[in-house]
Write an enzyme that holds these catalytic residues in place. Structure first.
Site: not given
Ligand SMILES: Cc1cc2nc3c(=O)[nH]c(=O)nc-3n(C[C@H](O)[C@H](O)[C@H](O)COP(=O)(O)OP(=O)(O)OC[C@H]3O[C@@H](n4cnc5c(N)ncnc54)[C@H](O)[C@@H]3O)c2cc1C
Length: 1010
Positions: A770, A804
């Site tokens: 990720e 993120c």
């Protein structure tokens, strides 16, 4: 069971008064008035809304968006989009009106004008004017009818300090103008005098949250200081002018703080003798009677009465939705009759204490008002100490009847522009058209006995009986209706409600306890033992780098080898361990985390500089991961059966082997937990290598997993340098799987390294990575800007942009660009920047010196590429970077393309929505994205064309919740399925098919046949 409200001594009189009032309010209107009402579109709209729940939702949504729509064509287009929805059954007249092919056409323009005028007329019913001048005219009309007033200034949500200051100034000006005007008013003894006392002719109603943009229950002291500074100015000026001031009550989250602040402030010498002030209590709250008792005790101590306005409460739907979403206890009663019964009990208590508190009974319910009158008459309450109140436009007939009966009636009159007044208007429309509302029931001409009967409360479980509003709002009618696979609702761990004083105290205590434990050494945990290392590294508090949170022993390559061997040895046993047993260990870990919630939050706060509320949410997420993946593995355990006669076909899963988890510092507990427990519960032996800067929290996770019963060698905590020991484990031939969250650069390197088959390696490695994002929020012309600006600020600067999912591009449509930017700049300037542990902090430090320098470099680049619009002062000590906004940014600029991972936002101006989508999709990332819009077609288009893994509409774009919003992206944002979602565990498993021919000599059992 049915609880009958006691048939009190006041009942007979209440019934009589109620009958009389009802009779007066239901007097037949003239034939001409009825004819006029019949043809008025505003009345028609309300009538249709009441008879058709689907139309009601869509109509009110349209009305909410209306003031933001810039042209008749836009209005016509939105009318069709909202009311043309399949779920809406249109009355013939409306169908005819909307029967146009093109919003630009004459019929389209006619429809736009008709409906806009009708909504304006509706608004004028409830809003006393757009300007002070108009409001004064309304007031003068009210005074002619012998009604007093309290004036409320409608305003947009206060999200900047400039707006808070302006709110104060506008009220100062309002009081000045009103008191000046009042000098010309002739005395109306019924409202200007009582028991020989002159009453203030001017009263204003104010909201506490509007006096400070960062009003937050987590920070009661800071909020109190800021709010009180402004309120003192207001109250002093009010005294000079002879104006009375009343404090409204808002959402539950602010209630304790509001009462606390007012109780303290109004005890100050300067204000203690003031009797022309008032506070509001809401009877729909389950703890409201306790609050009233507290206020009575306090008022006795104060020695001078002030007014308590008793209302039922205006935010029932919001409170219910909020408690459902957060899994918090519902603060409001669940049955309308319970609210009514409590209102009556509180009325009695308030009136029985009339020598300490003046009562203002705010209701449009004839029964509620009649009960108050019955009690007041029996107790012989002096006129000064008792008045009735209604909202402007809500109880006109009732108000007149009350005046005729000789009571002092005050009308709460809001004034201001429709755009900022929309929230108020929608609340009134909802209230007027709700099935449970007295006004609606009365309009429907329900039998008198039913309308004025004492409230009867059924005992029923919490959660039952939600009103039509909540149900309608929660099912999204703007979307087409595909049939998604129903998924049982996962019970997420509730975050802490910091409105509760006890929760705040626990958080403070935990910070103190954790502080006493700083500086310890944390060694790797290998094969069931903590192993000393030759090298250690300090993990420090980024807000104060001289404070060492812990010393972390760095794993050597030899120790990594030992750990991998231990994992290999433990694997056969762990893979055979029943799934239930593995899942139960995760559940036990969740329980231990729940028990250590405050302590874990404190560690997060101190080690990585994440503000308390967000640290707490992270603990919830970690708990959720344990429980969710436990459940998920049990779901997958059975596999699938594809048997046919004579042959069994079983599809089953087995673990992969050894998993290396490389976790980031920005969600030091949640992501480390998620990746680790997913690997473990799937049957893999797992090594956790946390980021160097968050290894102490990871050590706490290791403690928890060990205490929860993870066997030796199955889980190992292996802190170390990513570039050395991390890379070694990634490349190791015995590693089967790498779960990574972090930068795109490192993620891609791991992906490449893992692809190389090492000597002796007999499998291909699976990588779950990720990585980054360059997340955009689009704001279109129809957006609710209060919501959009606050949402952008939170998404961009929460945890200093180090998520993120954080917003780093804001794409704004040209017509509203300047307004959005102006508010965005002010809202950013209003943020408090400081150490994460301080309750007032919204923006904390960045993780370390390297990060700070990297972000500063981007800011320098930004200066060359665009215009810098905001930079704030930051504390000198600690790794702080100012929240920074660049405007006039080109979509191709470096600061609009590269992930900065800090509090830096690029604002990009676009001409239309198509352009906005193109810009939003014009990066190599596809992680999260947001849209603020009230245009259904834009929402639909974004749903399919906005290239992101997680799209958030009309809300912040961070804070994904396990199972509710499985999280992860595509393009260069990552490889693998979403964390916290139904496909995640599959990546940690190998599927196998086992087929057996079960025929022997042509014989096989056939199901259903003997
Ligand atoms: C002068 C004045 C000032 C006001 N100031 C404030 C204020 O500061 N803060 C504020 O919040 N409100 C305020 N209000 C608004 C007020 O709360 C609503 O107008 C009022 O609740 C409507 O109640 P009612 O008695 O007129 O009508 P009713 O129809 O008898 O009651 C409706 C109320 O019942 C409650 N209710 C509805 N469904 C349910 C259910 N299923 N379970 C439990 N309860 C339910 C809701 O509170 C709803 O508003 C004020 C009202 C007036 C008249």
């Amino acid at each position: 069971m049915v609880v009958q409200v006691a048939n009190s001594i006041y009942e007979t009189q209440t019934t009589e008064i109620a009958k009389h009032l009802l009779d007066a309010t239901r007097q037949k209107r003239s034939f001409f008035a009825q004819m006029r009402d019949h043809i008025r579109w505003d009345d028609k709209l309300l009538a249709w809304a009441m008879s058709n729940p689907g139309l009601r939702v869509q109509l009110f949504r349209f009305i909410d968006a209306l003031p933001a729509l810039g042209s008749k064509t836009e209005v016509a287009r939105h009318l069709q989009e909202y009311l043309g929805d399949e779920s809406v059954e249109l009355p013939a007249a409306l169908k005819n009106l909307l029967n146009f092919a093109n919003p630009d056409s004459m019929p389209g323009q006619l429809a736009a004008s008709t409906v806009s005028t009708a909504v304006e007329t509706l608004a004028n019913k409830y809003i006393a004017g757009a300007t002070i001048k108009q409001a004064i005219k309304t007031i003068e009309r009210l005074r002619k009818d012998k009604m007093a007033f309290t004036l409320d200034l409608l305003g947009e949500a206060v999200i900047t300090e400039a707006e808070a200051q302006s709110y104060l100034e506008r009220y100062l000006d309002l009081m000045e103008q009103l008191t000046q005007e009042a000098k010309n008013w002739s005395t109306v003894s019924e409202i200007d005098q009582a028991d020989g006392e002159e009453l203030s002719r001017v009263q204003v109603s104010v909201k506490l949250t509007a006096f400070y943009s960062q009003f937050d229950p987590l920070d009661p002291e800071g909020s109190k200081k800021q709010v009180c500074d402004r309120i003192r100015i207001l109250l002093r000026r009010a005294k000079e002018l002879g104006a009375a001031v009343h404090f409204d009550m808002e959402q539950y989250v602010y209630k304790d703080m509001t009462l606390g602040i007012l109780k303290e402030l109004l005890m100050e010498d300067e204000f203690r003798d003031r009797t022309d002030l008032g506070i509001t209590l809401q009877a729909y709250l389950q703890d409201s009677k306790r609050d009233l008792k507290d206020i009575i005790t306090w008022a006795k101590e104060r020695g001078n009465p002030l007014t308590v306005r008793l209302v039922k409460g205006a935010y029932w739907d919001q409170e219910t939705i909020k408690s459902l979403q957060n899994h918090w206890q519902q603060p409001v009663y669940n049955q309308k009759s319970a609210t009514d019964a409590n209102f009556e009990e509180m009325t009695q208590l308030l009136l029985e204490n009339h020598q300490y508190l003046y009562a203002a009974i705010g209701s449009h319910n004839v029964r509620s008002q009649a009960k108050a009158i019955a009690i007041a008459e029996q107790l012989n309450i002096p006129r000064r100490n008792f008045e009735m109140q209604v909202l402007y436009g809500m109880g006109d007939q009732l108000a007149k009847a009350l005046v005729q009966r000789g009571h002092r009636v005050r009308v709460y009159a809001p004034y201001g522009e429709l755009l900022p007044g929309m929230a108020y208007l929608i609340r009134r429309l909802l209230e007027n058209t709700a099935n449970s509302s007295f006004l609606r029931q009365s309009l429907e001409e329900r039998p008198v006995e039913e309308l004025i009967a004492p409230p009867v409360v059924d005992e029923e479980p919490v959660g039952a009986g939600f009103t039509d509003n909540v149900i309608a709002k929660t099912d999204n009618l703007t979307k087409p209706a595909p049939s998604p696979i129903p998924h049982p609702q996962f019970p997420n761990a509730p975050d802490t409600d910091y409105a509760q004083a006890e929760a705040r105290e626990k958080a403070q205590n935990a910070l103190e306890t954790v502080r006493q434990q700083l500086g310890k050494t944390y060694y790797p945990f290998i094969n069931g033992d903590y192993q000393p290392t030759t090298e250690t590294v300090d993990s420090v508090n980024p807000a104060n780098p001289s404070e060492i949170i812990g010393k972390v022993g760095l794993l050597s390559i030899e120790q990594a080898e030992t750990a991998l061997n231990a994992a290999k040895a433990a694997f056969p046993g762990w893979r055979r361990t029943p799934v239930k047993q593995r899942a139960d260990i995760l559940r036990q870990a969740a329980k231990l985390m729940e028990g250590r919630r405050e302590e874990l939050s404190a560690w997060i706060c101190l080690e990585v500089g994440k503000a308390l509320r967000e640290a707490d949410a992270e603990v919830s997420e970690a708990i959720d991961f344990c429980r969710y993946y436990g459940d998920e593995m049990e779901r997958l355990e059975g596999g699938y059966i594809y048997d046919v006669a004579g042959e069994t076909n079983r599809y089953v899963y087995q673990p992969r082997g050894i998993a290396v988890v490389i976790s980031p510092w920005n969600f030091p507990l949640a992501i480390a937990t998620g990746m680790t427990v997913a690997a473990l519960v799937a049957g893999n032996c797992t090594l956790l290598k946390p980021a160097e800067t968050s290894s102490v929290i990871a050590a706490k996770l290791a403690e928890i997993l060990v205490a929860a019963g993870i066997p030796q060698g199955v889980f190992q905590y292996v802190p170390g340098k990513g570039s050395q020991v991390g890379a070694y484990m990634v490349k190791h031939p015995d590693t089967h799987l790498i779960a990574f969250t972090g930068s795109q650069e490192v993620g891609c390197r791991i992906y490449a390294d893992a692809a190389i088959v090492q000597p002796g390696q007999t499998h291909l490695k699976r990588v779950i990575a990720e990585m980054g994002g360059k997340n955009a929020i689009i704001v279109d012309e129809s957006a609710d800007l209060d919501q959009a600006v606050a949402g952008v600020v939170k998404s961009a600067f929460g945890y200093s942009g180090q998520k993120c999912s954080a917003c780093s591009r804001v794409i704004v449509l040209d017509p509203i660009h300047d307004t959005v930017v102006e508010r965005l700049i002010e809202a950013t300037r209003s943020l408090n920047i400081g150490a994460a542990e301080l309750a007032s902090t919204q923006v904390g430090p960045v993780i370390d010196d390297t990060a700070r320098n990297r972000i500063q470099d981007y800011i320098e680049k930004g200066r060359q590429e665009a215009e810098i619009a905001v930079e704030c002062e930051v504390p000198e000590t600690g790794y702080f970077v100012s929240p920074t906004i660049f405007t006039n940014v080109s979509p191709d600029a470096k600061i609009a393309q590269e992930e900065i991972f800090g509090p830096v936002v690029a604002v990009i101006r676009v001409k239309d929505f198509q352009d906005a989508l193109a810009v939003a999709n014009g990066t190599k990332y596809a992680l999260t994205g947001g849209l603020y819009s009230r245009t259904p077609s834009h929402i639909d288009q974004a749903s399919t064309e906005f290239e992101v893994g997680n799209l958030y509409i009309n809300r912040t774009i961070t804070g994904a919740i396990v199972s509710r919003q499985p999280f992860g992206g595509f393009k260069l944002s990552g490889v693998g399925s979403k964390a916290g979602g139904p496909d995640y565990l599959l990546q940690f498993l190998e599927p196998r098919t086992i087929t057996e021919n079960i025929q022997r000599q042509g014989f096989a059992p056939i199901e259903g046949v003997d």
